[in-house]
Design an enzyme around this catalytic site. Structure first.
Site, PDB file in Angstrom:
ATOM      1  N   HIS A 180       0.787  -1.259  -0.026  1.00 57.25           N
ATOM      2  CA  HIS A 180      -0.092   0.124  -0.030  1.00 57.25           C
ATOM      3  C   HIS A 180       0.806   1.180   0.076  1.00 57.25           C
ATOM      4  O   HIS A 180       0.262   2.356  -0.326  1.00 57.25           O
ATOM      5  CB  HIS A 180      -1.117  -0.003   1.324  1.00 57.25           C
ATOM      6  CG  HIS A 180      -0.592   0.366   2.376  1.00 57.25           C
ATOM      7  ND1 HIS A 180       0.224  -0.414   3.372  1.00 57.25           N
ATOM      8  CD2 HIS A 180      -0.544   1.720   3.188  1.00 57.25           C
ATOM      9  CE1 HIS A 180       0.623   0.229   4.369  1.00 57.25           C
ATOM     10  NE2 HIS A 180       0.201   1.536   4.317  1.00 57.25           N
ATOM     11  N   GLU A 218       6.986   4.881  13.832  1.00 58.68           N
ATOM     12  CA  GLU A 218       5.693   4.890  14.047  1.00 58.68           C
ATOM     13  C   GLU A 218       5.818   5.239  15.505  1.00 58.68           C
ATOM     14  O   GLU A 218       6.349   4.698  16.065  1.00 58.68           O
ATOM     15  CB  GLU A 218       4.910   3.589  13.715  1.00 58.68           C
ATOM     16  CG  GLU A 218       5.119   3.426  12.468  1.00 58.68           C
ATOM     17  CD  GLU A 218       4.195   2.267  11.740  1.00 58.68           C
ATOM     18  OE1 GLU A 218       3.103   2.422  11.446  1.00 58.68           O
ATOM     19  OE2 GLU A 218       4.689   1.142  11.842  1.00 58.68           O
ATOM     20  N   HIS A 242       7.195  -2.326   2.263  1.00 59.34           N
ATOM     21  CA  HIS A 242       7.255  -0.853   1.964  1.00 59.34           C
ATOM     22  C   HIS A 242       8.560  -0.168   1.775  1.00 59.34           C
ATOM     23  O   HIS A 242       8.672   0.662   0.843  1.00 59.34           O
ATOM     24  CB  HIS A 242       6.347  -0.327   3.309  1.00 59.34           C
ATOM     25  CG  HIS A 242       5.295  -1.001   3.588  1.00 59.34           C
ATOM     26  ND1 HIS A 242       4.449  -1.477   2.624  1.00 59.34           N
ATOM     27  CD2 HIS A 242       4.693  -1.150   4.713  1.00 59.34           C
ATOM     28  CE1 HIS A 242       3.270  -1.969   3.351  1.00 59.34           C
ATOM     29  NE2 HIS A 242       3.340  -1.914   4.491  1.00 59.34           N
ATOM     30  N   LYS A 328       8.008   0.592  16.013  1.00 60.40           N
ATOM     31  CA  LYS A 328       6.896   1.002  16.822  1.00 60.40           C
ATOM     32  C   LYS A 328       7.013   1.384  17.990  1.00 60.40           C
ATOM     33  O   LYS A 328       8.389   1.430  18.764  1.00 60.40           O
ATOM     34  CB  LYS A 328       6.230  -0.485  17.139  1.00 60.40           C
ATOM     35  CG  LYS A 328       5.743  -1.339  16.011  1.00 60.40           C
ATOM     36  CD  LYS A 328       4.574  -0.747  15.201  1.00 60.40           C
ATOM     37  CE  LYS A 328       4.039  -1.679  14.117  1.00 60.40           C
ATOM     38  NZ  LYS A 328       3.345  -1.026  13.173  1.00 60.40           N
TER      39      LYS A 328
HETATM   40  C1  BG6 Z   1       1.178  -1.793   7.538  1.00 54.76           C
HETATM   41  C2  BG6 Z   1       2.053  -2.613   8.542  1.00 54.76           C
HETATM   42  O1  BG6 Z   1       1.533  -2.565   6.314  1.00 54.76           O
HETATM   43  O2  BG6 Z   1       1.584  -0.677   7.346  1.00 54.76           O
HETATM   44  C3  BG6 Z   1       1.671  -1.792   9.908  1.00 54.76           C
HETATM   45  O3  BG6 Z   1       1.693  -4.072   8.694  1.00 54.76           O
HETATM   46  C4  BG6 Z   1       2.170  -0.437   9.654  1.00 54.76           C
HETATM   47  O4  BG6 Z   1       2.642  -2.493  11.087  1.00 54.76           O
HETATM   48  C5  BG6 Z   1       1.520   0.091   8.668  1.00 54.76           C
HETATM   49  O5  BG6 Z   1       1.714   0.324  10.927  1.00 54.76           O
HETATM   50  C6  BG6 Z   1       2.065   1.575   8.308  1.00 54.76           C
HETATM   51  O6  BG6 Z   1       1.226   2.221   7.418  1.00 54.76           O
HETATM   52  P1  BG6 Z   1       0.791   3.566   7.133  1.00 54.76           P
HETATM   53  O7  BG6 Z   1      -0.080   3.869   5.648  1.00 54.76           O
HETATM   54  O8  BG6 Z   1      -0.117   4.149   8.262  1.00 54.76           O
HETATM   55  O9  BG6 Z   1       1.974   4.488   7.265  1.00 54.76           O
END
Ligand code: BG6
Length: 476
Positions: A180, A218, A242, A328
């Site tokens: 994503h 995060e 990612h 995290k």
């Molecule tokens: C997800 C992970 O794919 O991406 C999560 O599994 C993470 O652990 C998240 O928090 C972060 O995505 P975004 O779009 O909120 O930065």
């Protein structure tokens, strides 16, 4: 082009991702002009009634939807939702799909058997195979596509096995491996920025760039995902997917066209040129208190933090380190890519004028929805003498009238999958190269170092990046 009508079968329909992103995203697509002709068949391990599922969907749309629905829109979306517990078996799923196809057919005139189905597998990696088997048993393979969530396997052998398994049922053109981050407007802006302008590409190489940081701290923790996270950890959850994908957008050569195959080719070349990820170039961390979380083993060695140095051995990037960090329960939630340029070859400014004091010039992409791009550089401070200070030029979508056109990453990618456009999806080959490059780290991961919640990670991250410094936090 108008979009064909679609039945979306959502596996894992009551899970965290479905609640936060997929149900709100589908509701927006269904109630906007983007994809008005869809029906959603939700399924999961929970035994729910239709009303219970609709209540879950309503709450998630209200709580997490980027685009809110009014009462009439919600009522309309609710009629497009149906739930089948997975325990009801393949026949019940096939019947639900059939009903949805017929409803769509009655409205759109497309013959029911030609209505396409998009299976969205929002399930943990170990459940993916049984879902694929169920789809085969239910006869839901023809006229259908399948969206698969990461991580794709847990190492090279399991990724190859999973890819082979899926290929026994679906052809590659039916498969959409989702990452994503590539659906974020800001990630695509990297391509626009690099390849639509003549200004930046000539300096996009080792002669002008000193190092690159991809920094995605995060502040959030595990939420309800301890089970998933314990067997995944930060490297497999975030880096193999990612961070490396985004890195490929930054590092790839100009593709011959903005087309799926051309882009994948260039991204895969980056992955093949990546140096193996050595344990000595990695800091693994675990936040204090992680082992006390519900669902976490008291002696867990899972990393909740990772920072690493990566090299890309090709003519463009040899000698330019890429530093990646994510974790995290860190001090801030940020998603930045920062390109640090080399310093001027000779400084003519007197000592104490300020040049160099705030680090090199940077170009920064902020992957937040505001899609911010900023350039920081030294300029003259007003007043007598020649004192310098860091100035910045900045662009943000949020400040333009286009802000309302921003699509949430998952919405964008679901739309692309319905259109059959693979441009922003990952390929089996690319993923396998990444696992192959990761083998030294996976075979011999360094022990986790603990770090306080609300910090920026274990102290060792400073040695990892020396003589440079982490760009974050900005206010430093
Ligand atoms: C997800 C992970 O794919 O991406 C999560 O599994 C993470 O652990 C998240 O928090 C972060 O995505 P975004 O779009 O909120 O930065």
């Amino acid at each position: 082009d108008p979009l064909e009508p679609f039945v979306i079968v959502l596996f894992g329909a009551t899970g965290d991702l479905a609640k936060r992103k997929l149900l709100p995203g589908l509701a927006h697509l269904a109630e906007s002009a983007l994809a008005p002709d869809i029906r959603v068949v939700g399924t999961s391990l929970e035994d729910l009634t239709q009303d219970e599922f609709r209540d879950i969907a309503k709450e998630s749309v209200e709580k997490y939807g980027m685009h809110k629905l009014d009462a009439a829109q919600w009522e309309d979306f609710a009629t497009k939702l149906e739930y089948v517990p997975q325990s009801a078996g393949p026949d019940a799923l096939r019947d639900a799909c059939q009903r949805a196809r017929q409803e769509i057919s009655a409205q759109s005139g497309v013959p029911a058997e030609r209505v396409q189905v998009l299976h969205y597998l929002s399930v943990p990696p170990k459940a993916a195979k049984s879902v694929i088997t169920m789809l085969r048993d239910a006869g839901l393979v023809e006229h259908s596509r399948v969206v698969m969530e990461k991580p794709f396997g847990t190492d090279l052998a399991t990724a190859i096995e999973l890819n082979n398994f899926v290929h026994d049922t679906f052809t590659e053109s039916q498969i959409f491996r989702i990452d994503h981050f590539l659906g974020k407007e800001a990630a695509q802006n990297i391509l626009a920025f690099r390849f639509a302008n003549g200004l930046f590409e000539p300096i996009w190489n080792r002669q002008f760039i000193d190092h690159i940081q991809i920094d995605i701290p995060e502040s959030l923790g595990l939420d309800q995902r301890a089970n998933f996270y314990e067997s995944t950890g930060a490297y497999k959850d975030m880096v193999v997917t990612h961070l490396f994908q985004v890195m490929a957008f930054v590092a790839m050569e100009p593709p011959t066209a903005l087309e799926p195959q051309a882009i994948s080719e260039e991204k895969n070349k980056v992955f093949r040129s990546m140096r193996p990820v050595l344990p000595s170039n990695v800091v693994r961390g675990q936040y204090v208190g992680y082992r006390d979380e519900v669902g976490v083993a008291p002696d867990s060695e899972t990393e909740t933090f990772i920072a690493l140095k990566v090299g890309i051995d090709n003519w463009r990037w040899a000698g330019v380190p890429f530093y990646l960090r994510t974790g995290k329960r860190l001090a801030e939630g940020q998603r930045i890519i920062s390109i640090a340029f080399r310093e001027a070859p000779k400084s003519m400014f007197p000592p104490g004028s300020g040049v160099g004091s705030e680090g090199p010039d940077h170009l920064t992409f902020d992957l937040a929805d505001s899609s911010k791009v900023s350039l920081s550089f030294y300029g003259k401070r007003p007043g007598p003498g020649m004192r310098l200070e860091k100035l910045s030029m900045q662009f943000s979508t949020q400040e333009t009238e286009r802000a309302r056109d921003v699509l949430e990453a998952y919405e964008r990618l679901i739309l692309d999958a319905m259109r059959g456009d693979h441009t922003l999806f990952t390929t089996a080959e690319g993923i396998e190269s990444l696992w192959e490059r990761s083998a030294p780290l996976l075979a011999d991961p360094p022990p986790v170092k603990s770090y306080p919640q609300g910090s920026w990670g274990p102290n060792a991250i400073h040695q990892l990046i020396a003589p440079h410094a982490w760009r974050l936090p900005f206010e430093r």
